[in-house]
Structure formats: structure tokens, C-alpha cells
Design a protein around this motif. Structure first.
Motif: not given
Length: 379
Positions: A257-261
Motif C-alpha cells: 500500500m502507499p506509504v509516507y515517510l
């Protein structure tokens, strides 16, 4: 005018922000928070201020509101930090939305065209150009969109500063104080009932996040359509070789799934977030954490070596159209400030400024008019 007695239900960033602005104007404000102030969705958030990355063609009113709130962030940060002498970790490095697989690049191109059509300030980068900005990115990154104006703030620091600012201005905060019901007489909200009795108010503001629809006393036709949307998250400790400065996001169309950091000033790297419709369940699930780590590893392989500091879940308040519910209701003296979904931190300044202005002047600004509860009955 400003000696109004105001009760706010909910002590997250929205309730605290509105409360602070009202207390600053001289109103007598009391917040009832069922748990610890700011320890719900406000504490769990990623702190991204990303109207562009969150932009959607069907949500142009929301994009406009988000951009207005972002534009007011520097003023908000200055006001809050000056008042409290507490830094809140506002960072203006910007955001990179990256593509790793061929499908991602197709999605990115599509998004880039949309952003350009909407007049948003974005820049197309090759994989090499993206790696010049963030050297820790995967060698497989093929392209990226740079959103220089999508910033971030440390939401946990903001929570603490808001609580301090609110109380410093004389705002009363009752923690672990559940509101059983909003008391309405002859079509007017007169106060709230808690475990220790009835508390009268000239104005009641419902800012209880995903619990806003659970409070008794509201007529069925005005119960706000807000539901909990679970997000699982984790934090890593950045080390040499994996020191990010921009927010990194992967595109929405992909597996994992799309993630953010989100890199924090203290060296933490926040990784999020799942989006799960599971009611009020707050369990951390192995699969969710695995997918976050998988997605983050594909973007920044060096995270493999980083210490895992913390895992947590939060419940975002999603409305039925994913936009906030702001302003007056058919009940006199009852105002809503809820349903901010994924954008609570971003929308805190505009919500606090506009809702406090509404309470003090009685006038609804054009800014929040599209977000009235009555939009749901028009559909």
C-alpha cells in the motif's frame, strides 16, 4: 460581547485551537475531553501539511480550504510559538511523491497533469533528480513529483503547545470528562450533561472527532455523519545514510500500500498509514505493520537497518464525503467542528480562526460556508 460562556466537546487540536483563539479574545471557555487532551487522532497523526499530495478532483472546495489553511500556517506557528515559547517543529522542506514501478510512473503522470490543471505548484523529476534531493531513495525510483509547498509540523509538539496556550489564556480543561449528552431545549443548545452534572453554556461546540456522532441529545437528523477510520503507524530512528529531510510519499495505485515517510527534527522517521474501516477497533495488526515496512523499504531500502521506536494506531474522523463539518447547525447555539478525516492537522489554523470568529461575531465566513452540515441534506 466576548464574555460568552463556551463549552467545547473534545480536546484534540481542533478543540484546543478553537478554545485558545476564543480564550485569547476574552471568552470564558471550558473544554470537556473524554480522555487525555490531544492524545487521540491529533497525537497519532503524521503532521503532513499536504494539500497538493491529498488533492482530489472531486474535492475542490476542500483543496481551497486546505490551501487557505496552509497559507495561514506561518502566522499560526509564529503566534503559537511566541505565546508558549515552545517550538512545534514546522518544516518547509517540501514533499516528494515517488514512483518505483512502471505503473507508478503512469499514475504519477496522471497526478502531475491534474495538479497542473488545478494551478498547483509542482515540478516533475527524473529518478536521478529525486535522488539528488534525497540520496537515501531507492535506485529503482523512476520519477517523482516535487511539491515544494507541502510542508509538515510536529503534531505532538503542536498538541502540547496548544494545551499550554489555551490554559495560559485562562481556558478551563477537564480531562477524562465525558459528555453524556448535549442538552437542547426548544431548539436551542443550553449546555452539556457530564458525570458531575449539568453545565450551562451560551454556545456549545462539538469537536469530538470520530466520537462526534456518539454523543446523546442530538436530533437524529443532525447527528454528524462521522465515522472512525483506523490508521496504523510506526516510528523509526534515522541514522547516517538514511537522514531524510523531505516528506516522501509513494503513489496510491500500488502494492504494497502507499506509504509516507515524515522525518522529524529529533531524528524520528514517522511511517504511515493504513486506512481501515473497522469501527472503533484500535488493535495493531501484524499485517498492517508489515505492509508499512514493506512500502517504506521499497522507497528507502536503508530503513532495513534502522531501530524501530514506536508503533501506534489512531482513529481519523471521516465524514461521509471526507470533508470537515464546520459551522452552525439547525440547533441554535450549537456549532460543529468535526470530520476533518486525514487533514485535521493541516486544517487546524483555518478551523480555529474561522470557528472562533463565527462564535464571536455570529457571521459565517465564505471560507467555511461550503462545509455546513446542511450539505448532506441537499444531496
Amino acid at each position: 460581547m466576548h464574555n460568552k460562556k463556551i463549552i467545547i466537546i473534545g480536546g484534540g487540536v481542533i478543540g484546543l485551537g478553537i478554545g485558545w483563539q476564543l480564550a485569547k479574545a476574552g471568552a470564558a471557555v471550558t473544554i470537556h475531553e473524554s480522555g487525555q487532551a490531544g492524545r487521540g487522532a491529533s497525537w497519532a497523526a503524521g503532521g503532513m501539511l499536504g494539500p497538493i499530495a491529498e488533492a482530489h478532483i472531486d474535492e475542490l472546495d476542500l483543496l481551497k480550504l486546505s490551501n487557505e489553511s496552509l497559507a495561514r500556517y506561518p502566522e499560526w506557528v509564529d503566534e503559537l510559538e511566541t505565546e508558549t515559547d515552545m517550538p512545534i517543529g514546522y518544516r518547509a522542506e517540501g514533499t516528494l511523491i515517488i514512483g518505483i514501478q512502471p505503473d507508478d510512473t503512469y499514475q504519477l503522470r496522471h497526478a502531475y497533469t491534474l495538479y497542473q490543471d488545478l494551478g498547483l505548484k509542482v515540478e516533475w523529476l527524473s529518478g536521478d533528480e529525486a535522488r539528488k534531493i534525497e540520496g537515501a531513495l531507492s535506485p529503482y525510483v523512476t520519477a517523482a513529483i516535487r511539491c515544494e509547498t507541502d510542508h509538515q509540523v510536529d503534531n505532538r509538539l503542536m498538541v502540547q503547545a496548544l494545551q499550554h496556550a489555551y490554559q495560559k489564556r485562562g481556558g478551563v480543561l477537564h480531562q477524562n470528562s465525558s459528555v453524556d449528552r448535549i442538552v437542547i431545549q426548544n431548539g436551542t443548545a443550553t449546555g452539556v450533561q457530564t458525570q458531575d452534572g449539568f453545565h450551562s453554556a451560551d454556545v456549545c461546540i462539538l469537536a469530538a472527532g470520530c466520537w462526534s456522532g456518539q454523543i446523546n441529545g442530538l436530533p437524529d437528523n443532525i447527528i454528524p455523519p462521522v465515522r472512525p477510520v483506523k490508521g496504523q503507524m510506526l516510528a523509526l530512528q534515522m541514522r547516517e545514510g538514511v537522514m531524510l529531510s523531505n516528506v516522501i510519499r509513494t503513489v496510491k495505485a500500488r502494492y504494497p500500500m502507499p506509504v509516507y515517510l515524515v522525518p522529524r527534527g529529533d531524528g524520528r522517521l514517522v511511517v504511515g498509514a493504513t486506512t481501515e474501516e473497522l469501527g472503533f477497533d484500535t488493535d495493531l495488526i501484524v499485517g498492517g505493520i508489515y505492509e508499512l515496512l514493506h512500502g517504506a523499504f521499497e522507497a528507502v531500502p536503508g530503513i532495513y537497518e534502522l531501530p524501530l521506536l514506536e508503533t501506534w494506531t489512531g482513529l481519523r474522523p471521516g465524514s461521509s464525503d471526507n470533508a470537515p463539518i464546520l459551522g452552525k447547525t439547525p440547533i441554535e447555539n450549537l456549532i460543529y467542528a468535526t470530520g476533518h478525516y486525514r487533514n485535521g492537522i493541516l486544517l487546524t489554523p483555518i478551523t480555529a480562526y474561522e470557528v472562533s470568529k463565527l462564535v464571536l461575531t455570529g457571521e459565517t465566513s465564505e471560507t467555511i460556508a461550503p462545509f455546513h452540515l446542511d450539505r448532506f441534506s441537499k444531496e
